[in-house]
Scaffold this active site. Structure first.
Site, short mmCIF file in Angstrom:
data_model
loop_
_atom_site.label_atom_id
_atom_site.label_comp_id
_atom_site.label_asym_id
_atom_site.label_seq_id
_atom_site.Cartn_x
_atom_site.Cartn_y
_atom_site.Cartn_z
N GLU A 137 0.81 -1.22 0.00
CA GLU A 137 0.00 0.00 0.00
C GLU A 137 0.85 1.27 0.00
O GLU A 137 0.41 2.32 -0.46
CB GLU A 137 -0.97 0.01 1.19
CG GLU A 137 -2.10 -1.01 1.08
CD GLU A 137 -1.72 -2.38 1.60
OE1 GLU A 137 -0.53 -2.63 1.86
OE2 GLU A 137 -2.63 -3.23 1.76
N PHE A 191 -10.98 -7.40 14.23
CA PHE A 191 -9.93 -7.88 13.32
C PHE A 191 -9.60 -6.81 12.28
O PHE A 191 -10.49 -6.23 11.67
CB PHE A 191 -10.39 -9.17 12.61
CG PHE A 191 -9.38 -9.67 11.61
CD1 PHE A 191 -8.13 -10.10 12.02
CD2 PHE A 191 -9.67 -9.66 10.25
CE1 PHE A 191 -7.19 -10.54 11.10
CE2 PHE A 191 -8.73 -10.10 9.33
CZ PHE A 191 -7.48 -10.54 9.75
N GLN A 192 -8.33 -6.55 12.11
CA GLN A 192 -7.82 -5.53 11.17
C GLN A 192 -8.42 -4.14 11.45
O GLN A 192 -8.64 -3.37 10.53
CB GLN A 192 -8.06 -5.95 9.72
CG GLN A 192 -7.14 -7.11 9.32
CD GLN A 192 -7.06 -7.34 7.83
OE1 GLN A 192 -8.00 -7.08 7.10
NE2 GLN A 192 -5.92 -7.85 7.36
N LYS A 203 -17.34 -0.57 6.81
CA LYS A 203 -17.85 -1.57 5.88
C LYS A 203 -19.38 -1.49 5.78
O LYS A 203 -19.95 -1.61 4.69
CB LYS A 203 -17.42 -2.97 6.33
CG LYS A 203 -17.64 -4.03 5.27
CD LYS A 203 -16.99 -5.35 5.66
CE LYS A 203 -17.16 -6.37 4.55
NZ LYS A 203 -16.53 -7.65 4.88
N MET A 212 24.50 8.28 0.63
CA MET A 212 24.49 9.57 1.31
C MET A 212 24.84 9.40 2.78
O MET A 212 25.54 10.24 3.36
CB MET A 212 23.12 10.24 1.15
CG MET A 212 23.07 11.68 1.66
SD MET A 212 24.27 12.76 0.84
CE MET A 212 23.27 13.47 -0.48
#
Lengths: 586, 180
Positions: free
Chosen positions: A65, A127-128, A177, A489
């Protein structure tokens, strides 16, 4: 390809229709002009994905993501439109955070849509479940938690307005949802947000415009500092008029590159930590700085107390909270750069700047250190060679997305950008792993443009999984890996400031050509300067994506360099007896 | 210097977090914050008192305005204003000490709002120093303070037209100086 009749696909925009929340989301995106989104499905966003097939929007499946957020970001930077990223709840949403922060620090308009657990279980550690509006609060311009289908369209439309207006930035819309599954009456027109209200502290007083004009007319050693705001405001023409009419040299910030043509005789180059020596000297010696859409970032000013102490400062800026933050402004013109310059220019007559331009030019001749063509061919390949040849061969017209580190600075120094929005780079947050996904976003936005990824061997591995996205989307993107076997760097800082204690910077990498091959992408390793041009040609002429693994000098450093916390004129110069003079034909 | 920001915000979930988070991010400790309904429907009024440099005031105000739910910000700073605080103080008393506490409350123009066999509750409004004065004497004289609840500072500019309300209601601001 989907074949949906035009009148049919837009019918819902004119006639209020009963739709599910998921359908409302897509319909609203279509109404906002969205054609492409970048995302990754999951449980809490599944109703949205289920409804996608009914709408004329292309979905790019990412591999992580973070990539979705960077792609939306690259899409926005290349096209000027709002980029859209989609993720599920919990880990999907938290994976977006680095990309959102990157967009926040560089003022890039993106809208991130995340799924959320059902409103009934909000706050129960379902959940999640993660409190993503809480997590992203400090790295978004604004965010929304939407729990009802009827609130989706107004929230999304408002999100687009916020993202693109004033000083742009990322907005996140978290949709439960059950809101995606419920139905509501969709009325696109009724969901339109109230008219945009500009920041109440914007202030462009006539008196301040007169003061600015007087300062500009009376200045003996003025410098224009051109930032990202030039492009975001679309003030390229106004900037050019200001510079040409007053014969004032223009220094650009990293994100300002492209806002003023590199080949323009008044463009002296990039300022700041790795800016050209003559640019920083000119700023230190200036008696007037005209800051246009830039924020005096610490990488640009060094130590504030030693920055251009003899110069008056005119600060033209759209965000009132930037005024007097790092550098005190003598005259502040707080507003959209283009509008301010349109008001300022009629007050400014032609001015002769020849003497000062000559001084700047002279200091450039005496201390310029780079002529790539004349760098002795020791058999080694220098990253600067790569950037220089990429620039020459592409005519400076390609879109280049860079990662962060040495190669980023070399790109800024040696690739001369002629056009706005052709350098896509993470300036503020300095996000490694940005280049590859940002280039994908840019290519999706501008399919007809030549797009190059320029990344180090370290940063490339942070998001290398997106190679598969390139293949799945059949994108023609060229990739240049500047491979020096170090986190370059950081190694340079260790060399300069930590007694060459190369702790955790030597880097073992996979064979990038084989890695490309495993994805079905052609690749080639380049070891010498002699092979450089033909390899670049081969990559450009190849029909599909192409990866070039440039095995460059391992312990090269970026010069000049102003150590963090030093004054602009206290820079570290390239060592050696033989300063090379920039040749005229470049 | 001490800054007092009067902030009108939309009355909805999470807005106080956004305002508080801005001060947190600047590493500024909020000395007191009060929130409540305002004269305008759907808008709450927040009063934030904090210590910061004098230059920081403008930047904080500008940053507050960048929050989507913030409608109006006023930095009262040193402008003429009325500041008040409300405190409820619960005091342990015995039949012998009760009249003494009554006397102290009287001196401070405080009211007794609850009386129980072994305790009483005092309500006092005023400036910070007055409230602290009462707490001090209660502690010194009787050593009997059980519980203190203070509202934090509420501030309003003096005069009819100096309040940010006018601006928020889009009434012309042109002929009045906006202090600081």
């Amino acid at each position: 390809m989907k074949t949906i009749d035009d009148s049919q696909q837009h019918a819902h925009l004119t006639t209020p229709t009963r739709l599910t929340g998921a359908e409302i989301l897509w319909a609203t995106l279509v109404g906002e002009g969205v054609t492409d989104v970048f995302g990754y499905p999951g449980g809490a966003i599944l109703p949205v994905y289920d409804a996608l097939r009914k709408f004329p929007i292309h979905h790019v499946l990412v591999r992580h993501e973070q990539g979705a957020a960077h792609m939306a970001d690259g899409y926005a930077r290349a096209s000027g439109k709002v980029g859209v990223a989609i993720a599920t709840s919990g880990p999907g949403a938290t994976n977006l955070v680095t990309g959102i922060a990157t967009a926040m620090l560089d003022s890039i308009p993106i809208v991130c849509i995340t799924g959320q657990v059902s409103s009934k279980v909000l706050g129960t550690d379902a959940f999640q479940e993660v409190d993503i509006t809480g997590v992203t609060l400090p790295v978004t311009k604004h965010n929304f938690l939407v729990t009802r289908a009827e609130d989706i369209a107004p929230a999304v439309r408002k999100a687009f307005q916020i993202a693109a207006s004033g000083r742009p930035g990322p907005v996140l819309v978290d949709i439960t949802k059950d809101a995606q599954q419920a139905t509501a009456l969709f009325d696109f027109e009724a969901a339109k947000p109230a008219a945009y209200k500009p920041h109440p502290m914007l202030h462009v007083a006539d008196k301040a415009l007169d003061e600015a004009a007087a300062l500009i007319l009376n200045a003996k050693r003025p410098v224009i500092l051109a930032g990202h705001g030039v492009m975001q405001s679309g003030a390229m023409e106004q900037l050019r008029t200001l510079a040409e009419r007053t014969e004032t040299p223009v220094a650009v910030t990293l994100l300002g590159i492209g806002g003023f043509p590199a080949s323009h005789p008044l463009n002296v180059g990039m300022m700041g930590m790795h800016g050209e020596a003559w640019v920083n000297h000119a700023i230190q010696e200036a008696d007037l700085l005209i800051a246009c859409g830039m924020r005096f970032d610490d990488r640009v000013i060094g130590t504030p107390s030693t920055y251009a102490v003899n110069a008056k400062k005119i600060h033209i800026e759209v965000d009132p909270s930037e005024i007097n933050k790092n550098i005190k402004a003598d005259v502040a013109l707080i507003g959209d750069l283009k509008e301010v310059l349109d008001q300022l220019l009629p007050r400014i007559p032609k001015r002769d700047g020849a003497a000062w331009l000559k001084t700047v030019e002279a200091s450039k001749g005496a201390i310029a250190v780079r002529d790539i063509k004349n760098l002795p061919d020791s058999g080694h390949l220098y990253a600067a060679h790569v950037m220089h040849d990429l620039w020459r061969i592409t005519g400076g017209n390609a879109i280049v997305a860079t990662d962060v580190g040495q190669h980023q600075m070399w790109e800024a120094q040696y690739f001369h950008h002629e056009h706005p929005c052709t350098l896509i780079t993470s300036g503020g947050l300095g996000t490694m792993g940005f280049a590859l996904p940002a280039a994908i976003g840019a290519k999706v936005a501008c399919p007809d443009k030549e797009v190059w990824v320029v990344a180090g061997d370290g940063g490339f591995q942070m998001t290398a999984a997106e190679l598969a996205t390139i293949v799945q989307e059949k994108l023609k993107i060229n990739i240049a890996i500047i491979n020096n076997g170090y986190l370059g760097m950081v190694r340079q800082w260790q060399e300069f400031f930590y007694e060459k204690n190369y702790e955790a910077t030597p880097l073992v990498s996979p064979d990038f050509v084989k890695l490309a091959d495993a994805h079905g992408i052609r690749g080639l390793a380049v070891h010498t300067r002699a092979d450089l041009a033909t390899a670049v040609d081969e990559a450009r002429n190849h029909k599909g994506a192409f990866l070039l693994n440039f095995m460059v000098e391992q312990e090269d450093s970026v010069y000049p360099m102003i150590p963090a916390g030093s004054a602009l004129h206290e820079m570290i110069r390239r060592p050696g007896q033989n300063p090379l003079i920039e040749s005229a034909e470049d | 210097m001490l800054h007092t920001f009067v902030i009108y915000v939309e009355d909805r979930p999470g807005v106080l977090t956004r305002v508080a988070s801005l001060f947190r991010r600047l590493n500024i400790n909020i000395e007191s914050v009060t929130v409540g309904h305002s004269e305008r429907k759907d808008l709450s009024r927040i009063t934030v008192v904090c210590e910061s440099t004098s230059e920081a005031g403008n930047r904080i105000r500008a940053s507050l305005y960048k929050l989507e739910n913030v409608v109006e910000v006023d930095d009262i700073a040193k402008a003429p204003a009325v500041t008040r605080e409300l405190a409820l103080i619960k005091v342990r008393v015995t039949p012998e000490s009760r009249s003494r506490v009554f006397e102290l409350a009287e001196v401070f123009r405080a009211r007794i709002v609850d009386l129980a066999p072994e305790s009483l509750m005092i309500e006092i409004t005023g400036v910070e120093s007055k409230i602290e004065g009462l707490i001090e004497v209660l502690n010194e004289v009787e050593n009997c303070v059980l519980e203190i609840c203070r509202s934090g500072k509420m501030t309003m500019r003096r005069g009819q037209h100096t309040s940010s309300v006018e601006h928020a209601m889009n009434v012309g601001l042109a002929n009045q100086p906006h202090a600081n």
